[in-house]
Design a protein around this motif. Structure first.
Motif, PDB file in Angstrom:
ATOM      1  N   GLN A 116      11.146  18.314  29.406  1.00 19.76           N
ATOM      2  CA  GLN A 116      10.985  17.449  30.570  1.00 19.76           C
ATOM      3  C   GLN A 116      11.536  16.055  30.299  1.00 19.76           C
ATOM      4  O   GLN A 116      12.183  15.457  31.158  1.00 19.76           O
ATOM      5  CB  GLN A 116       9.515  17.375  30.984  1.00 19.76           C
ATOM      6  CG  GLN A 116       8.991  18.634  31.658  1.00 19.76           C
ATOM      7  CD  GLN A 116       7.779  18.353  32.521  1.00 19.76           C
ATOM      8  OE1 GLN A 116       7.012  17.428  32.265  1.00 19.76           O
ATOM      9  NE2 GLN A 116       7.602  19.146  33.558  1.00 19.76           N
ATOM     10  N   ARG A 117      11.265  15.519  29.087  1.00 19.84           N
ATOM     11  CA  ARG A 117      11.805  14.206  28.748  1.00 19.84           C
ATOM     12  C   ARG A 117      13.324  14.238  28.706  1.00 19.84           C
ATOM     13  O   ARG A 117      13.992  13.308  29.173  1.00 19.84           O
ATOM     14  CB  ARG A 117      11.244  13.739  27.402  1.00 19.84           C
ATOM     15  CG  ARG A 117       9.780  13.327  27.462  1.00 19.84           C
ATOM     16  CD  ARG A 117       9.380  12.583  26.200  1.00 19.84           C
ATOM     17  NE  ARG A 117       9.406  13.455  25.028  1.00 19.84           N
ATOM     18  CZ  ARG A 117       8.369  14.144  24.603  1.00 19.84           C
ATOM     19  NH1 ARG A 117       7.207  14.094  25.251  1.00 19.84           N
ATOM     20  NH2 ARG A 117       8.460  14.896  23.527  1.00 19.84           N
ATOM     21  N   ALA A 118      13.871  15.321  28.136  1.00 20.54           N
ATOM     22  CA  ALA A 118      15.330  15.444  28.069  1.00 20.54           C
ATOM     23  C   ALA A 118      15.928  15.534  29.466  1.00 20.54           C
ATOM     24  O   ALA A 118      16.974  14.935  29.748  1.00 20.54           O
ATOM     25  CB  ALA A 118      15.717  16.673  27.243  1.00 20.54           C
ATOM     26  N   GLU A 119      15.238  16.287  30.345  1.00 19.17           N
ATOM     27  CA  GLU A 119      15.717  16.402  31.720  1.00 19.17           C
ATOM     28  C   GLU A 119      15.667  15.050  32.428  1.00 19.17           C
ATOM     29  O   GLU A 119      16.608  14.677  33.144  1.00 19.17           O
ATOM     30  CB  GLU A 119      14.875  17.416  32.486  1.00 19.17           C
ATOM     31  CG  GLU A 119      15.344  17.613  33.921  1.00 19.17           C
ATOM     32  CD  GLU A 119      14.465  18.574  34.708  1.00 19.17           C
ATOM     33  OE1 GLU A 119      14.844  18.943  35.825  1.00 19.17           O
ATOM     34  OE2 GLU A 119      13.387  18.934  34.207  1.00 19.17           O
ATOM     35  N   ALA A 120      14.578  14.289  32.216  1.00 16.75           N
ATOM     36  CA  ALA A 120      14.457  12.969  32.838  1.00 16.75           C
ATOM     37  C   ALA A 120      15.538  12.029  32.322  1.00 16.75           C
ATOM     38  O   ALA A 120      16.147  11.276  33.089  1.00 16.75           O
ATOM     39  CB  ALA A 120      13.070  12.395  32.577  1.00 16.75           C
ATOM     40  N   ASP A 121      15.795  12.094  31.002  1.00 13.03           N
ATOM     41  CA  ASP A 121      16.847  11.252  30.418  1.00 13.03           C
ATOM     42  C   ASP A 121      18.206  11.632  30.981  1.00 13.03           C
ATOM     43  O   ASP A 121      19.046  10.759  31.262  1.00 13.03           O
ATOM     44  CB  ASP A 121      16.859  11.391  28.890  1.00 13.03           C
ATOM     45  CG  ASP A 121      15.653  10.735  28.240  1.00 13.03           C
ATOM     46  OD1 ASP A 121      14.990   9.911  28.919  1.00 13.03           O
ATOM     47  OD2 ASP A 121      15.365  11.046  27.062  1.00 13.03           O
ATOM     48  N   LEU A 122      18.429  12.938  31.131  1.00 17.46           N
ATOM     49  CA  LEU A 122      19.712  13.402  31.668  1.00 17.46           C
ATOM     50  C   LEU A 122      19.889  12.961  33.109  1.00 17.46           C
ATOM     51  O   LEU A 122      20.976  12.496  33.496  1.00 17.46           O
ATOM     52  CB  LEU A 122      19.796  14.929  31.558  1.00 17.46           C
ATOM     53  CG  LEU A 122      21.080  15.569  32.104  1.00 17.46           C
ATOM     54  CD1 LEU A 122      22.296  15.034  31.379  1.00 17.46           C
ATOM     55  CD2 LEU A 122      21.011  17.087  31.986  1.00 17.46           C
ATOM     56  N   ARG A 123      18.820  13.098  33.904  1.00 15.89           N
ATOM     57  CA  ARG A 123      18.911  12.663  35.302  1.00 15.89           C
ATOM     58  C   ARG A 123      19.189  11.162  35.387  1.00 15.89           C
ATOM     59  O   ARG A 123      19.997  10.721  36.212  1.00 15.89           O
ATOM     60  CB  ARG A 123      17.616  12.988  36.040  1.00 15.89           C
ATOM     61  CG  ARG A 123      17.409  14.472  36.306  1.00 15.89           C
ATOM     62  CD  ARG A 123      16.124  14.720  37.086  1.00 15.89           C
ATOM     63  NE  ARG A 123      15.878  16.126  37.282  1.00 15.89           N
ATOM     64  CZ  ARG A 123      16.406  16.836  38.288  1.00 15.89           C
ATOM     65  NH1 ARG A 123      17.206  16.242  39.161  1.00 15.89           N
ATOM     66  NH2 ARG A 123      16.143  18.120  38.413  1.00 15.89           N
ATOM     67  N   ARG A 124      18.519  10.393  34.517  1.00 17.10           N
ATOM     68  CA  ARG A 124      18.736   8.950  34.536  1.00 17.10           C
ATOM     69  C   ARG A 124      20.162   8.612  34.104  1.00 17.10           C
ATOM     70  O   ARG A 124      20.815   7.742  34.683  1.00 17.10           O
ATOM     71  CB  ARG A 124      17.736   8.260  33.601  1.00 17.10           C
ATOM     72  CG  ARG A 124      17.778   6.750  33.655  1.00 17.10           C
ATOM     73  CD  ARG A 124      16.617   6.138  32.883  1.00 17.10           C
ATOM     74  NE  ARG A 124      16.632   6.527  31.493  1.00 17.10           N
ATOM     75  CZ  ARG A 124      17.399   5.966  30.569  1.00 17.10           C
ATOM     76  NH1 ARG A 124      18.215   4.995  30.908  1.00 17.10           N
ATOM     77  NH2 ARG A 124      17.340   6.364  29.311  1.00 17.10           N
ATOM     78  N   ALA A 125      20.662   9.343  33.088  1.00 15.23           N
ATOM     79  CA  ALA A 125      22.031   9.110  32.623  1.00 15.23           C
ATOM     80  C   ALA A 125      23.048   9.462  33.694  1.00 15.23           C
ATOM     81  O   ALA A 125      24.035   8.739  33.898  1.00 15.23           O
ATOM     82  CB  ALA A 125      22.292   9.924  31.350  1.00 15.23           C
ATOM     83  N   LEU A 126      22.805  10.568  34.396  1.00 16.78           N
ATOM     84  CA  LEU A 126      23.716  10.960  35.478  1.00 16.78           C
ATOM     85  C   LEU A 126      23.682   9.946  36.614  1.00 16.78           C
ATOM     86  O   LEU A 126      24.719   9.610  37.200  1.00 16.78           O
ATOM     87  CB  LEU A 126      23.352  12.356  35.992  1.00 16.78           C
ATOM     88  CG  LEU A 126      23.643  13.517  35.035  1.00 16.78           C
ATOM     89  CD1 LEU A 126      23.093  14.821  35.601  1.00 16.78           C
ATOM     90  CD2 LEU A 126      25.138  13.639  34.777  1.00 16.78           C
ATOM     91  N   GLY A 127      22.462   9.452  36.915  1.00 16.64           N
ATOM     92  CA  GLY A 127      22.349   8.426  37.949  1.00 16.64           C
ATOM     93  C   GLY A 127      23.074   7.155  37.543  1.00 16.64           C
ATOM     94  O   GLY A 127      23.784   6.530  38.356  1.00 16.64           O
ATOM     95  N   ALA A 128      22.915   6.751  36.269  1.00 13.45           N
ATOM     96  CA  ALA A 128      23.602   5.560  35.774  1.00 13.45           C
ATOM     97  C   ALA A 128      25.113   5.757  35.804  1.00 13.45           C
ATOM     98  O   ALA A 128      25.873   4.854  36.150  1.00 13.45           O
ATOM     99  CB  ALA A 128      23.135   5.238  34.358  1.00 13.45           C
ATOM    100  N   ARG A 129      25.566   6.981  35.465  1.00 11.85           N
ATOM    101  CA  ARG A 129      27.000   7.260  35.496  1.00 11.85           C
ATOM    102  C   ARG A 129      27.554   7.163  36.906  1.00 11.85           C
ATOM    103  O   ARG A 129      28.616   6.553  37.142  1.00 11.85           O
ATOM    104  CB  ARG A 129      27.254   8.665  34.938  1.00 11.85           C
ATOM    105  CG  ARG A 129      28.730   9.057  34.886  1.00 11.85           C
ATOM    106  CD  ARG A 129      28.906  10.552  34.968  1.00 11.85           C
ATOM    107  NE  ARG A 129      28.412  11.079  36.233  1.00 11.85           N
ATOM    108  CZ  ARG A 129      28.403  12.378  36.539  1.00 11.85           C
ATOM    109  NH1 ARG A 129      28.808  13.258  35.651  1.00 11.85           N
ATOM    110  NH2 ARG A 129      27.949  12.796  37.706  1.00 11.85           N
ATOM    111  N   ASP A 130      26.841   7.745  37.874  1.00 15.63           N
ATOM    112  CA  ASP A 130      27.307   7.710  39.259  1.00 15.63           C
ATOM    113  C   ASP A 130      27.354   6.277  39.786  1.00 15.63           C
ATOM    114  O   ASP A 130      28.295   5.889  40.491  1.00 15.63           O
ATOM    115  CB  ASP A 130      26.405   8.571  40.146  1.00 15.63           C
ATOM    116  CG  ASP A 130      26.525  10.055  39.835  1.00 15.63           C
ATOM    117  OD1 ASP A 130      27.525  10.427  39.190  1.00 15.63           O
ATOM    118  OD2 ASP A 130      25.631  10.823  40.223  1.00 15.63           O
TER     119      ASP A 130
END
Length: 358
Positions: A116-130
């Motif tokens: 779950q933490r990895a998924e949250a980090d990934l979502r945040r990273a994808l949001g930051a990338r976009d």
């Protein structure tokens, strides 16, 4: 009985938490070592908060072990436990064995907190990338648009055989030059991110007097600060010779000042330097909106910006580049809050840098 003891011995060696409870009463019949190592109890009356997959707190009757004891089939159902170390997420599996009377429910848990933490980090990273791509497209397009307009005006003038004086030509080319520099800085930042991530942030070290650099950077950014109502001043900068990459230090100090101009809310901005033994610390202070304590580490990551009520468009690269320049010099950069509001960025470097990453 020997068979039961052998089964429990096998279950006790499993890394997965396994609990066996009596049907109806939810009385614990067996808990393996993994259950005993949990930072909470699986007993329904335990005070540790238990939440469902939507984050709703459950009553003791809704506790997953109580439900398993009532014979409910729970296969891969997500529950959360709020522990002193933080929230833990588990997929729970429960099955009732009716071959005994009363029956026995076996409950197993799978810890999915890291996922779950990895998924949250990934979502945040994808949001930051976009967000970065959107802002980068805007930032790169603006100077290109200005350059296009300037060149088009010059072409139209040439076609009308209009004779420009040197002063008129310089006046029309000045915005183009300003935006060319801006475009070059944006491209340089993107290149620096790639180099930093591959530990190829090379330095060209030279010996120079720090005070001259600080005052040159102040002169360069004074007009930009005045445009937002800020006064940029050098409070204290004792003469000291340093062995650094001068261009990179101009870039790092300029990024810190630019950040203070963006978030300083029009208040005064000060730069000062201090030498303690073999280390020089540069401080840039503003009296603006400040940065929440929980964001003070994160904003040094690439494509990150502090959250606030102020919307400031930026690539989120400036502070990351400052951090990498500091690392390349064998130093560090940090952020603290100011008494009375605002931020204080402190860049500390050895007087003689080696140019080797630590």
């Amino acid at each position: 009985m020997a068979e039961q003891s052998s089964l429990e011995s096998i279950l006790d060696d499993l890394a997965v938490p396994v609990l066996r409870v009596e049907a109806g009463s939810a009385r614990v019949l067996f808990a393996n070592a993994a259950v005993r190592a949990l930072p909470f109890s699986l007993v329904p009356l335990d005070p540790t908060p238990v939440l469902d997959s939507e984050g709703v707190r459950l009553t003791p009757e809704q506790h997953p072990v109580a439900r398993a004891a009532r014979g409910e089939s729970l296969e891969g159902v997500l529950f959360h436990w709020d522990t002193p170390e933080g929230r833990r997420a588990f997929l729970l599996h429960a099955r009732m064995d009716h071959s005994r009377s009363p029956g026995v429910a076996t409950v197993t848990l799978q810890d999915v907190s890291p996922w779950q933490r990895a998924e949250a980090d990934l979502r945040r990273a994808l949001g930051a990338r976009d967000t970065f791509l959107s802002i980068a497209a805007h930032e790169l397009k603006s100077p290109i648009t200005v350059l296009q307009l300037v060149v088009e005006r010059l072409i139209r003038g040439a076609r009308r055989e209009t004779t420009f004086s040197g002063a008129q030509l310089a006046e029309r080319l000045e915005p183009a030059l300003r935006h060319i520099r801006r475009l070059g800085m944006l491209v340089q930042n993107l290149l620096d991110v790639s180099r930093a991530r591959n530990n190829r942030f090379e330095l060209e070290l030279e010996t120079f007097e720090l005070g001259s650099l600080v005052h040159e950077v102040r002169e360069h950014f004074s007009a930009q600060a005045e445009q937002v109502g800020s006064r940029l001043e050098v409070r204290d900068c004792p003469p000291v010779e340093v062995h650094w990459d001068r261009m990179r230090m101009e870039q790092a100090l300029g990024n810190l000042i630019t950040n203070a101009i963006k978030y300083g809310a029009g208040g005064p901005i000060s730069v000062q330097a201090e030498r303690v033994d073999g280390v020089v610390c540069l401080r840039v202070e503003d009296r603006g909106i400040g940065v929440a304590e929980g964001d003070r580490e994160r904003i040094f990551n690439p494509f990150e910006r502090a959250t606030s009520g102020h919307r400031v468009e930026s690539l989120g690269l400036g502070l990351f580049i400052v951090r990498e320049i500091a690392r390349a010099h064998g130093g560090s950069v940090g952020l603290t809050g100011r008494d009375g509001g605002g931020s204080c960025f402190t860049l500390c470097l050895p007087v003689r840098a080696t140019g080797e990453y630590e």
